[in-house]
Structures are given as C-alpha cells and as structure tokens.
Design a protein around this motif. Structure first.
Motif, short mmCIF file in Angstrom:
data_model
loop_
_atom_site.label_atom_id
_atom_site.label_comp_id
_atom_site.label_asym_id
_atom_site.label_seq_id
_atom_site.Cartn_x
_atom_site.Cartn_y
_atom_site.Cartn_z
N GLU A 74 17.50 -13.37 39.06
CA GLU A 74 16.95 -12.79 37.82
C GLU A 74 16.90 -11.26 37.87
O GLU A 74 16.15 -10.64 37.12
N PHE A 76 18.79 -8.71 36.87
CA PHE A 76 19.04 -7.88 35.69
C PHE A 76 17.91 -7.99 34.66
O PHE A 76 17.49 -7.01 34.07
N GLU A 77 17.44 -9.20 34.48
CA GLU A 77 16.36 -9.42 33.54
C GLU A 77 15.08 -8.68 33.98
O GLU A 77 14.41 -8.04 33.19
N HIS A 78 14.81 -8.78 35.28
CA HIS A 78 13.60 -8.15 35.81
C HIS A 78 13.72 -6.62 35.75
O HIS A 78 12.81 -5.92 35.35
N LYS A 80 15.50 -4.96 33.68
CA LYS A 80 15.42 -4.58 32.27
C LYS A 80 13.96 -4.41 31.85
O LYS A 80 13.61 -3.47 31.14
N ALA A 81 13.11 -5.31 32.31
CA ALA A 81 11.67 -5.21 31.99
C ALA A 81 11.10 -3.92 32.56
O ALA A 81 10.31 -3.23 31.91
N HIS A 121 3.47 -8.91 33.00
CA HIS A 121 4.52 -8.77 34.01
C HIS A 121 4.07 -9.28 35.38
O HIS A 121 4.81 -9.97 36.07
N LYS A 125 6.77 -12.31 35.64
CA LYS A 125 7.96 -11.83 36.35
C LYS A 125 7.73 -11.61 37.85
O LYS A 125 8.54 -11.98 38.68
#
Ligand code: FE2
Length: 137
Positions: A74, A76-78, A80-81, A121, A125
């Motif tokens: 994950e 890229f998603e993380h 991005k956040a 977050h 995440k």
C-alpha cells in the motif's frame, strides 16, 4: 484553549519508533495550543509550527523508508495520504504567514485538519502499516 488532540493508547502501533514519533507530534501540537494565548510574537508561533512540521516530515520519512525497504503493497496510497497532509499543512502555514495572521484563525484551521487527519490516519493507515511491519521486523 482546550487541547485539540489528546494522546490515547488506541493510537499505539507497537512499533517503537513510530509510536515515539507520533507522541512527539501530539506533544508539539498540544504545546502550541496550550501556549497560543501567551506566545507574544509571530516568530515564536512560527517556531512552534516549524517544530511540528519537522516532527511530521521526519516521521513520514521513517514510515516511507520502511514501506519502500519492505515492499509494502500500500506504499503509494499511504504516501499519497502523507503528501496530502503536507499540502494542507503548508497552506495553513502560508495563510498564517502571508494572509491572515490571527492566531485563533490559525488554531481553528490546525484544529480541523490536524485533529481529524491524525485521528483517522493513525487509527487506519498506520495501524495497517504496523500490522504489516510486525510480520517483517
Ligand atoms: Fe502514516
């Protein structure tokens, strides 16, 4: 002024470095909020903001380094956040420096973004990441 975000053990990840960095970020925010009415100069307020910024960037780097090294699916998603948070934080800081220098406006903006973002977050995440890291470290 009341504390915007209070440390709670529900945020613990069990990864020591991440937990201590999270606590430092909370401490920085609470210090700013507790002192906001008594800090006399804008420069002193900005110093506190820079401190929180430093803790946050340092912390994101740590997490991102782990994610990359261990091929976290994950990533890229993380990341991005994290980038979105940095953007919002930067906007708040910019507005405070160049547009609206009222500390209460600053406090309200920080309150909304940081408290909500961190709460979500850290419980989502970062817990997912910690679960992964616990199997790898
Ligand atoms: Fe994170």
């Amino acid at each position: 002024m009341k504390k915007i975000i209070i440390w709670d053990d529900k945020y613990l990840t069990g990864i020591e470095i991440i937990d201590s960095q999270h606590k430092k970020i909370f401490k920085g925010i609470n210090e700013l909020f507790n002192d906001i009415e008594s800090i006399e100069t804008k420069e002193k307020i900005l110093e506190k903001i820079r401190c929180i910024d430093f803790y946050t960037v340092e912390h994101f780097d740590t997490e991102e380094k782990y994610m990359l090294e261990l091929n976290y699916p994950e990533y890229f998603e993380h990341k991005k956040a994290h980038e979105e948070f940095k953007k919002v934080y930067e906007e708040i800081r910019y507005n405070y420096i160049y547009k609206e220098d009222n500390v209460y406006v600053l406090a309200i903006h920080l309150n909304h973004t940081m408290a909500d973002w961190l709460d979500y977050h850290l419980q989502n995440k970062d817990q997912q990441l910690a679960e992964f890291l616990r199997t790898k470290l």
